[in-house]
Each structure stands twice: as C-alpha cells, then as structure tokens.
Design a protein around this motif. Sequence first.
Motif, mmCIF file in Angstrom:
data_model
loop_
_atom_site.group_PDB
_atom_site.id
_atom_site.type_symbol
_atom_site.label_atom_id
_atom_site.label_comp_id
_atom_site.label_asym_id
_atom_site.label_seq_id
_atom_site.Cartn_x
_atom_site.Cartn_y
_atom_site.Cartn_z
ATOM 1 N N ALA A 180 0.828 -1.206 0.000
ATOM 2 C CA ALA A 180 0.000 0.000 0.000
ATOM 3 C C ALA A 180 0.860 1.253 0.000
ATOM 4 O O ALA A 180 0.566 2.223 -0.719
ATOM 5 C CB ALA A 180 -0.934 -0.015 1.208
ATOM 6 N N LEU A 181 1.919 1.247 0.786
ATOM 7 C CA LEU A 181 2.815 2.407 0.802
ATOM 8 C C LEU A 181 3.494 2.588 -0.553
ATOM 9 O O LEU A 181 3.603 3.705 -1.070
ATOM 10 C CB LEU A 181 3.868 2.240 1.896
ATOM 11 N N GLU A 182 3.930 1.496 -1.141
ATOM 12 C CA GLU A 182 4.639 1.580 -2.422
ATOM 13 C C GLU A 182 3.738 2.112 -3.534
ATOM 14 O O GLU A 182 4.184 2.889 -4.390
ATOM 15 C CB GLU A 182 5.173 0.201 -2.816
ATOM 16 N N HIS A 183 2.470 1.731 -3.525
ATOM 17 C CA HIS A 183 1.563 2.075 -4.617
ATOM 18 C C HIS A 183 0.639 3.242 -4.284
ATOM 19 O O HIS A 183 -0.211 3.604 -5.110
ATOM 20 C CB HIS A 183 0.744 0.848 -5.015
ATOM 21 N N GLY A 184 0.790 3.843 -3.119
ATOM 22 C CA GLY A 184 -0.026 4.996 -2.773
ATOM 23 C C GLY A 184 -1.488 4.672 -2.557
ATOM 24 O O GLY A 184 -2.376 5.462 -2.907
ATOM 25 N N VAL A 185 -1.772 3.495 -2.002
ATOM 26 C CA VAL A 185 -3.142 3.063 -1.741
ATOM 27 C C VAL A 185 -3.424 3.171 -0.245
ATOM 28 O O VAL A 185 -2.629 2.714 0.583
ATOM 29 C CB VAL A 185 -3.361 1.615 -2.228
ATOM 30 N N GLY A 186 -4.550 3.784 0.106
ATOM 31 C CA GLY A 186 -4.914 3.913 1.507
ATOM 32 C C GLY A 186 -5.467 2.615 2.066
ATOM 33 O O GLY A 186 -6.055 1.804 1.351
ATOM 34 N N VAL A 187 -5.285 2.411 3.364
ATOM 35 C CA VAL A 187 -5.795 1.230 4.054
ATOM 36 C C VAL A 187 -6.745 1.673 5.153
ATOM 37 O O VAL A 187 -6.385 2.505 6.000
ATOM 38 C CB VAL A 187 -4.655 0.387 4.659
ATOM 39 N N VAL A 188 -7.957 1.134 5.138
ATOM 40 C CA VAL A 188 -8.893 1.296 6.247
ATOM 41 C C VAL A 188 -8.792 0.036 7.098
ATOM 42 O O VAL A 188 -8.995 -1.077 6.597
ATOM 43 C CB VAL A 188 -10.336 1.497 5.748
ATOM 44 N N ALA A 189 -8.468 0.199 8.371
ATOM 45 C CA ALA A 189 -8.330 -0.948 9.271
ATOM 46 C C ALA A 189 -9.664 -1.192 9.970
ATOM 47 O O ALA A 189 -10.220 -0.299 10.608
ATOM 48 C CB ALA A 189 -7.233 -0.684 10.300
ATOM 49 N N ALA A 190 -10.181 -2.396 9.824
ATOM 50 C CA ALA A 190 -11.408 -2.800 10.501
ATOM 51 C C ALA A 190 -11.104 -4.018 11.363
ATOM 52 O O ALA A 190 -10.019 -4.589 11.300
ATOM 53 C CB ALA A 190 -12.496 -3.126 9.479
ATOM 54 N N GLY A 191 -12.051 -4.400 12.197
ATOM 55 C CA GLY A 191 -11.861 -5.577 13.031
ATOM 56 C C GLY A 191 -10.683 -5.471 13.966
ATOM 57 O O GLY A 191 -10.061 -6.483 14.300
ATOM 58 N N VAL A 192 -10.369 -4.257 14.439
ATOM 59 C CA VAL A 192 -9.168 -4.086 15.258
ATOM 60 C C VAL A 192 -9.319 -4.695 16.656
ATOM 61 O O VAL A 192 -8.316 -4.879 17.357
ATOM 62 C CB VAL A 192 -8.777 -2.597 15.372
ATOM 63 N N PHE A 193 -10.559 -5.016 17.059
ATOM 64 C CA PHE A 193 -10.767 -5.707 18.332
ATOM 65 C C PHE A 193 -10.817 -7.220 18.146
ATOM 66 O O PHE A 193 -11.088 -7.955 19.091
ATOM 67 C CB PHE A 193 -12.068 -5.240 19.000
ATOM 68 N N ASN A 194 -10.574 -7.698 16.924
ATOM 69 C CA ASN A 194 -10.639 -9.134 16.621
ATOM 70 C C ASN A 194 -11.941 -9.760 17.122
ATOM 71 O O ASN A 194 -11.953 -10.817 17.754
ATOM 72 C CB ASN A 194 -9.431 -9.884 17.171
ATOM 73 N N SER A 195 -13.040 -9.044 16.900
ATOM 74 C CA SER A 195 -14.418 -9.439 17.198
ATOM 75 C C SER A 195 -14.772 -9.402 18.673
ATOM 76 O O SER A 195 -15.881 -9.782 19.048
ATOM 77 C CB SER A 195 -14.772 -10.824 16.622
ATOM 78 N N GLY A 196 -13.883 -8.924 19.520
ATOM 79 C CA GLY A 196 -14.281 -8.750 20.923
ATOM 80 C C GLY A 196 -13.191 -8.937 21.946
ATOM 81 O O GLY A 196 -13.214 -8.329 23.015
ATOM 82 N N ILE A 197 -12.187 -9.756 21.662
ATOM 83 C CA ILE A 197 -11.187 -10.072 22.665
ATOM 84 C C ILE A 197 -10.394 -8.842 23.118
ATOM 85 O O ILE A 197 -9.901 -8.788 24.247
ATOM 86 C CB ILE A 197 -10.239 -11.181 22.149
ATOM 87 N N LEU A 198 -10.298 -7.815 22.237
ATOM 88 C CA LEU A 198 -9.539 -6.607 22.582
ATOM 89 C C LEU A 198 -10.439 -5.423 22.906
ATOM 90 O O LEU A 198 -9.953 -4.305 23.034
ATOM 91 C CB LEU A 198 -8.610 -6.236 21.418
ATOM 92 N N ALA A 199 -11.723 -5.676 23.092
ATOM 93 C CA ALA A 199 -12.687 -4.582 23.252
ATOM 94 C C ALA A 199 -12.874 -4.123 24.688
ATOM 95 O O ALA A 199 -13.535 -3.111 24.934
ATOM 96 C CB ALA A 199 -14.044 -4.987 22.670
ATOM 97 N N GLU A 200 -12.306 -4.856 25.640
ATOM 98 C CA GLU A 200 -12.461 -4.495 27.047
ATOM 99 C C GLU A 200 -11.083 -4.378 27.693
ATOM 100 O O GLU A 200 -10.116 -4.996 27.235
ATOM 101 C CB GLU A 200 -13.303 -5.539 27.776
ATOM 102 N N PRO A 201 -10.978 -3.583 28.778
ATOM 103 C CA PRO A 201 -9.662 -3.409 29.418
ATOM 104 C C PRO A 201 -9.008 -4.727 29.832
ATOM 105 O O PRO A 201 -7.796 -4.876 29.750
ATOM 106 C CB PRO A 201 -9.984 -2.537 30.630
ATOM 107 N N ARG A 202 -9.829 -5.699 30.268
ATOM 108 C CA ARG A 202 -9.294 -7.040 30.566
ATOM 109 C C ARG A 202 -10.195 -8.056 29.869
ATOM 110 O O ARG A 202 -11.384 -8.154 30.173
ATOM 111 C CB ARG A 202 -9.267 -7.329 32.064
ATOM 112 N N PRO A 203 -9.659 -8.797 28.910
ATOM 113 C CA PRO A 203 -10.493 -9.758 28.184
ATOM 114 C C PRO A 203 -11.163 -10.750 29.123
ATOM 115 O O PRO A 203 -10.489 -11.373 29.952
ATOM 116 C CB PRO A 203 -9.498 -10.456 27.259
#
Length: 330
Positions: free
Chosen positions: A213-236
């Motif tokens: 993406a950096l080489e070709h000038g393409v933007g990246v939208v990051a989704a699913g950054v909580f991996n569906s829930g495991i990272l969504a709370e202070p303590r899984p």
Amino acid sequence: MTQRRAPLPRRPGVQLTRLGLGAATLGNLYTPVSDEAADLTCAAAAEAGIEYVDTAPHYGLGLSERRVARWLSREPGVVVSTKVGRLLEPVDPPYLPDDEGFAIEARFRRVRDYSATGIRRSLESSLERLGIDRLGIVLLHDPDDVEEQAMTESIPALVRLRDEGLVDAIGVGMNQSAMLARFVERTDIDLVMCAGRFTLLEQAALGDLLPAALEHGVGVVAAGVFNSGILAEPRPPDDATYDYFPAPKPLLDKARRVAAVCADFGVSLPAAAVHLPLQHPAVVSVVLGMRSPDEVRADASYVSAEVPDELWAALVREGLLPDTVLGSGA
C-alpha cells in the motif's frame, strides 16, 4: 472533534476521519437495534466528529443502508463506503429469520455476483437505498473465491464507474491481507479495507499488504481491530471471542498480558488496539462497529487517548509484538 487525515491517495476529493462508524451493527448484527436507537447512534457520531460510515447491502439485507440514509439526509457531508458483490433478490413469504447473523426477517436473499452487470446493479440499488446520486467509496466485498474474475472483470467495472463520476474512490474489502496486497499491486484501486489482520494479536498485513500500500499509494482502512471482541475491554473476559469464535486459552492469555503492559502505561487495551493501526502511515482510518451513543463516545475516547511511543517498544520487548511494528511508525 476527531482529527482529519490527509486525502486518500490519488483521489484528493475524498477525506476520511481517523475514526469511522462501522454500520453492520445498524443492520441488526446479532442483536436488534431500533430505528430510534440507530438515529441516536448516528447523531452521537456526528457530535463526536465522525464523518465516515461504512455499510453494505449484506448488512441487514439493506437495513443498514436505509438507516445510514437518514443520517445522510441530516449530515450530507458524511463520506460513505458501501460494497458490491452481493445482490439482494426478493423472496416470497413466509419470511424466515436471516441465517447470516443479522436479527431480521429475511425478505431478500443474497446472491453473489461479481460480474460487471451485477456490480452496476448493486451500486444502483445502494444509491437508491442511501438516497444519494453518487458515492464516496465503493468496495468489492469478500472476493476470496473469485480472484481471477475480480481482477479481470470486477475491478475494471469499478474503474468505469469511477470514470463516470458515480464513485470517487474504489477498492476491495476482505478479512485477509495477502489477496488485498495482490489487488494493490495489480489493479488501479484507491484503497482497501482490511479486517482483523493488523491488530495487537495478529499482524499479517505488516508482511504483505501495508508495504504494498505504501509503495503504490493506496490507503488502508483498518477494521476488526478488536478481533471481534477479545480486545474490546480493558481485561479480556473468560468468554471473549476471537474472529467470532471462542478465544483459545493461549490467545486469551496473550491478550491479558498485552492488557497488563498497556495498563503499566496508563493505556486501556481498547485504546491501544485502535491506535496501533493508526500509527502506520498507510492507514487512513479505523472503522469500529457502534450500536449506541455510549459505544460511540467510548470509541471516540479511544482515538483521542494519549498513547506513548514507549508502549509499543515495551510490547516488543515482552515478545508480544514483532519488532517490525516499530519500523511501521509505531
């Protein structure tokens, strides 16, 4: 207000806020959401400075797009991304519950169609549901099983729609990074949406998609950054999910170790999960699912949280992140 990022590469007419609203939730993903609650969620997003929403015909069989339409009628400056690759065909009664995770009565069925004709039909139907005459972003949705057709027919069809002025930017949205990298390298797209592959627990995109993406000038939208829930709370919690399935114990233990290191720096686990992809220069926005004003406010607070650079170095030292993360801007 959320800080605005630079214009998308090669399509300077489109800008995305650092945080986008993922509107699968507004299509009753897993749990019903009333029209009033959906409207309140969108209003809270506007108050938080969110000016980007991602939807799709797949989300609630058009329900998400129809609810987003009401937001657009009040906030016409919001950038919308929707998707093509699934047509909605009416079905006869009796109507049964949807079998793809949305708490709705299924009055339509999804028909996968990546042909040029199908893509145009899908776009025209989305424009009608959204109540607009052009779109900011259109993404090819999950072409995992049709890579050759997507390369030779689907993307050229999207390019034509962009050339006609019906779309400002085009791209692909998937839950994998390797094929997205090939789209970046071989086709004339503007951005990609990558779900779950650049997170605190998985960084596959660091090895293929993000450098391309950096080489070709393409933007990246990051989704699913909580991996569906495991990272969504202070303590899984013990019943945390990873990629929509119960999290394996080794992964749950790792997530808790990451949370402990984050806590040492006064950073919550969800805030770190949001900030990791935002540190990478190829990432133009992070999209989070939100189904209530409280969730909007919580997600906005994660973006505005102060996250020291030393946190990433500490996670690398503890063997919880690869050292290549440090070279990505983190």
